[in-house]
Scaffold this active site. Structure first.
Site, PDB file in Angstrom:
ATOM      1  N   GLY A 230       0.857  -1.281   0.170  1.00  0.00           N
ATOM      2  CA  GLY A 230      -0.124  -0.093   0.123  1.00  0.00           C
ATOM      3  C   GLY A 230       0.915   1.265   0.027  1.00  0.00           C
ATOM      4  N   TYR A 314      -9.682   3.019 -12.970  1.00  0.00           N
ATOM      5  CA  TYR A 314      -9.959   3.850 -11.952  1.00  0.00           C
ATOM      6  C   TYR A 314     -10.152   5.488 -12.253  1.00  0.00           C
ATOM      7  CZ  TYR A 314      -7.429  -0.199  -9.895  1.00  0.00           C
ATOM      8  OH  TYR A 314      -7.129  -1.521  -9.707  1.00  0.00           O
ATOM      9  N   CYS A 341     -13.019  -1.038 -28.983  1.00  0.00           N
ATOM     10  CA  CYS A 341     -14.077  -0.525 -29.233  1.00  0.00           C
ATOM     11  C   CYS A 341     -15.005  -0.274 -27.985  1.00  0.00           C
ATOM     12  CB  CYS A 341     -14.958  -1.662 -30.013  1.00  0.00           C
ATOM     13  SG  CYS A 341     -14.302  -1.959 -31.548  1.00  0.00           S
TER      14      CYS A 341
HETATM   15  C1  LIG Z   1      -1.966  -6.168  -3.521  1.00  0.00           C
HETATM   16  C2  LIG Z   1      -1.579  -6.526  -2.568  1.00  0.00           C
HETATM   17  C3  LIG Z   1      -0.177  -6.101  -1.837  1.00  0.00           C
HETATM   18  C4  LIG Z   1       0.549  -4.824  -2.607  1.00  0.00           C
HETATM   19  O1  LIG Z   1       0.130  -3.678  -2.674  1.00  0.00           O
HETATM   20  P1  LIG Z   1       0.784  -2.372  -3.436  1.00  0.00           P
HETATM   21  O2  LIG Z   1      -0.315  -1.509  -3.185  1.00  0.00           O
HETATM   22  O3  LIG Z   1       1.277  -3.044  -4.553  1.00  0.00           O
HETATM   23  O4  LIG Z   1       1.903  -2.344  -2.577  1.00  0.00           O
HETATM   24  C5  LIG Z   1       0.270  -6.661  -0.683  1.00  0.00           C
HETATM   25  N1  LIG Z   1      -0.385  -7.547   0.118  1.00  0.00           N
HETATM   26  C6  LIG Z   1      -1.556  -7.938  -0.411  1.00  0.00           C
HETATM   27  C7  LIG Z   1      -2.165  -8.905   0.321  1.00  0.00           C
HETATM   28  C8  LIG Z   1      -2.224  -7.399  -1.608  1.00  0.00           C
HETATM   29  O5  LIG Z   1      -3.302  -7.911  -2.030  1.00  0.00           O
END
Ligand SMILES: *Cc1c(COP(=O)(O)O)cnc(C)c1O
Length: 421
Positions: A230, A314, A341
């Site tokens: 994240g 998004y 398309c």
């Molecule tokens: C997608 C995901 C990540 C990685 O998220 P990023 O936004 O790419 O850093 C890590 N752990 C889990 C469980 C995820 O679903």
């Protein structure tokens, strides 16, 4: 308008485009390595710190091999991702398996590789036991619910399908111990593309307090805390990257105040970031085929949302550079489109750019995560190649483009001959 730097010149890019047809994704090895080193360095105070690269962001084994050299593990959440880890020779603690709604065969594969299994639900303990057996080490994914506001992209934790509730967490560790697990970790992920370092500090505090409570209530010692992924990236040139130093200092303070103060050391910290590791260091390179002037101006590329669907999916911003025109004034407003398309097949809407002519090479920035990986074949569009720009300037193809034969390979054309004759 602020700009973004590129690790190649127009001449260099034209040379690459002459050898490999556009569109393609180009990854910058130097950028990836330097981010990896900065990330590790920021957390060097924590012994045993490991970042597990969330391979779904760019599931290419060449990139993973680079990251493994830098000391990263791999975060998998599907059979194919586990298989890829296995083919790279990765085993045991190098693999974190953070999945949800997990089928039995994936647990079996994860056990085969000795991966750290991170369970998404309390009911998965029995399911895992039945299909693959209880491993020595188990981790649980905590969903703090209303204790933590989710960030904008991931939404409210209570609405999320992921993780166990607070009460279930205590119960889960108790059951896991009863069934034979002896080593434990804890995980949470409540953010996506978050740029505020303090957000991760708060998340760490929540996990650290939970570790303290688990220790008090159950006498169970948690050995590692996985803060999830994240970590955001500055898609827009006006945004700033996450200050890893500030994030690390904040987390260290919480570590001292909660973990050290309560004699819960040592605790290894983990992340499982994907986007931040490769996102800014991957570019989608595409050539303008047509420029169209109707009620609006459109620049039509040889790439489509099959190569990068984030803008269409998004409404995400991806910065665009028209190569060779960096110094020209952005005088003209364009929709930058692909050829699907679908009217949402656009990389940008009403974007001010220098005057574009057919043949121009466009660079779409920050396409190194959830770019090629999200590709699809709608309208019979083929997935493009992935190239790697090495530190010495050499370019290697790390995945070829799909061909029409690949596209039709799942259809039995011989069977068609005798069908409805
Ligand atoms: C997608 C995901 C990540 C990685 O998220 P990023 O936004 O790419 O850093 C890590 N752990 C889990 C469980 C995820 O679903």
């Amino acid at each position: 308008m602020a700009s973004k730097e590129l690790p190649f010149t127009r001449e260099e890019l034209e040379k690459i485009a002459a050898s490999y047809n556009t569109p393609f994704h180009l990854y910058d090895e130097k950028g990836i390595r330097s981010f990896a080193r900065a990330f590790k360095e920021a957390f060097s105070w924590n012994e045993g710190f490991v970042e597990y690269y969330a391979i779904k962001a760019a599931p290419n084994p060449y990139l993973m091999k680079i990251l493994r050299q830098e000391g990263f593990g791999i975060d998998c959440s599907s059979l194919a991702e586990l298989e890829l880890a296995g083919r790279l020779g990765m085993r045991g603690d190098e693999i974190m398996f953070t999945s949800n709604d997990t089928p039995a065969n994936e647990f079996v594969k994860a056990r085969e590789l000795g991966a750290i299994i991170n369970l998404d639900d309390i009911s998965h303990i029995g399911y895992l036991e039945k299909h693959a057996g209880i491993p020595e080490t188990l981790c649980f994914r905590y969903n703090p619910g209303s204790l933590k506001e989710g960030n904008l992209i991931i939404g409210h934790p209570e609405e999320a399908k992921f993780g166990l509730t607070r009460d279930q967490m205590f119960e889960a560790y108790r059951i896991a111990r009863e069934k034979g697990a002896v080593r434990f970790g804890i995980h949470t992920m409540v953010a996506s593309n978050e740029l505020d370092p303090d957000y991760f500090v708060e998340t760490a505090e929540i996990l650290f307090r939970m570790i303290h409570e688990i220790s008090q209530k159950l006498g169970i010692r948690i050995e590692f805390a996985n803060l999830g992924g994240g970590i955001g990236i500055p898609y827009h040139p006006a945004q700033q990257p996450v200050d890893l130093g500030r994030m690390s200092r904040g987390i260290r303070k919480a570590y001292d105040e909660i973990i050290v103060a309560n004699h819960l050391e040592p605790l290894r910290l983990n992340f499982e970031s994907g986007r931040a590791v490769t996102g800014p260091f991957g570019y989608l390179i595409s050539r303008v085929i047509h420029v169209k002037d109707t009620y609006k101006k459109f620049a039509g590329l040889d790439a489509s949302m099959a190569n990068l669907m984030r803008p269409a999916l998004y409404g995400a911003y991806h910065h665009i550079t028209v190569m060779g025109k960096e110094e020209e004034k952005p005088l003209c407003r364009y929709d930058i489109t692909g050829s699907l398309c679908e009217n949402n097949d656009k990389f940008a809407i009403d974007r001010l750019l220098p005057v574009i002519t057919p043949g121009d090479l466009l660079v779409i920035h920050d396409a190194g995560a959830h770019g090629h990986a999200m590709g699809f074949n709608y309208n019979g569009k083929l997935k493009s190649a992935e190239l790697l720009l090495r530190e010495n300037g050499e370019v290697v193809m790390i995945r070829r483009a799909e061909t029409l034969d690949d596209y039709f390979s799942t259809i039995d054309f011989e069977g068609l001959e005798t069908f409805y004759v």
